[in-house]
Design a protein around this motif. Sequence first.
Motif, short mmCIF file in Angstrom:
data_model
loop_
_atom_site.label_atom_id
_atom_site.label_comp_id
_atom_site.label_asym_id
_atom_site.label_seq_id
_atom_site.Cartn_x
_atom_site.Cartn_y
_atom_site.Cartn_z
N ALA A 165 3.42 -7.37 -8.00
CA ALA A 165 4.70 -6.67 -8.04
C ALA A 165 4.68 -5.57 -9.10
N ASP A 166 4.11 -5.87 -10.27
CA ASP A 166 3.99 -4.86 -11.33
C ASP A 166 3.16 -3.67 -10.87
N ARG A 167 2.05 -3.98 -10.17
CA ARG A 167 1.16 -2.91 -9.70
C ARG A 167 1.88 -2.00 -8.71
N ILE A 168 2.63 -2.60 -7.80
CA ILE A 168 3.35 -1.81 -6.80
C ILE A 168 4.38 -0.90 -7.47
N ALA A 169 5.16 -1.45 -8.40
CA ALA A 169 6.17 -0.64 -9.08
C ALA A 169 5.53 0.50 -9.86
N VAL A 209 13.50 -5.92 -1.94
CA VAL A 209 12.24 -6.08 -1.22
C VAL A 209 11.10 -6.55 -2.13
N LEU A 210 11.11 -6.13 -3.41
CA LEU A 210 9.98 -6.45 -4.28
C LEU A 210 9.91 -7.94 -4.60
N LEU A 223 13.66 6.29 -8.58
CA LEU A 223 13.42 4.94 -8.07
C LEU A 223 14.75 4.21 -7.99
N VAL A 224 15.08 3.72 -6.81
CA VAL A 224 16.27 2.90 -6.59
C VAL A 224 15.77 1.49 -6.27
N ASP A 283 0.85 -1.19 0.00
CA ASP A 283 0.00 0.00 0.00
C ASP A 283 0.89 1.24 0.00
N VAL A 284 1.44 1.54 -1.17
CA VAL A 284 2.35 2.68 -1.32
C VAL A 284 1.65 3.99 -0.97
#
Length: 276
Positions: A174-178, A164-165, A191-192, A137-138
């Motif tokens: 994972a795609d959605r979070i990124a 972490v991903l 983004l690092v 939940d970014v």
Amino acid sequence: MAEADRVPAGINPDVPSVARMYDYYLGGRDNFASDREAAEKMIEIGRAMGNDARQIALANRGFLGRAVRMLAEAGVRQFIDIGAGLPTQDNVHQVAQRQAPGSRIVYVDNDPIVLTHARALLARDPDVLAVEGDLKDVDAILDDPRVTGHLDLTQPFAILLVAVLHFIPDNAEADRIAARVRARLGTGGHLVLSHLYEGNASDGAAAKASNKVYSGTASGGIAARGYDDIAPYFAGLDLLGPGIVRVADWTADASPDGSYDFVKSGILAGVGRVPA
């Protein structure tokens, strides 16, 4: 002090933690018997594939330091480290503040023991904040009043997703979070990211064994991914430095003769900037 005497309230020392396992890989002492047992299983799995889990962890830590130093030198003054893990040497705030005193950092983790250690370490530094948060939940992290009160998110900032991903086993999640991270960065944001890389060493039995170990942690599993899965996490960003490469290629002590094998590096890493 006996190990049982240093267990914070609310912590079950019999359940391995990915943060404490990582601390063990790095040679730290903030871990319990369950963490060491799980980490040793992963070390053995890696050894059978020709990898060295401790070397991989150290190289990943080197990437983190190099990336933060590079961004601080370029003028970035705000960092959000999601999945920060246990404090060790050359933490994000220490690297950033050496280059640019006054840099402000937010550490985010969902492991209570990580937050306990972080808050104890950072108690006297008003430029650093540690908050509980969930990578899934970014928006909740970035909209947290403590975060928005500590950082000016109308100005460029960097989000760190370092090793972490891959603890999000579902590819779509994972795609959605990124994607959500990229959407929230804004112009000039960075983004690092580093991620476990399956490479040519992908082995069905080893993958199952690794996932079995990590399924016993709070993370619920782990997923190594290929280059074509990891590169889209930087979609629309300008890649900095050497690009999306093995973590060893980001560190000053990367093998000059190329003897550090791409497959055996285990982790790919990159830094991307939101273009103007």
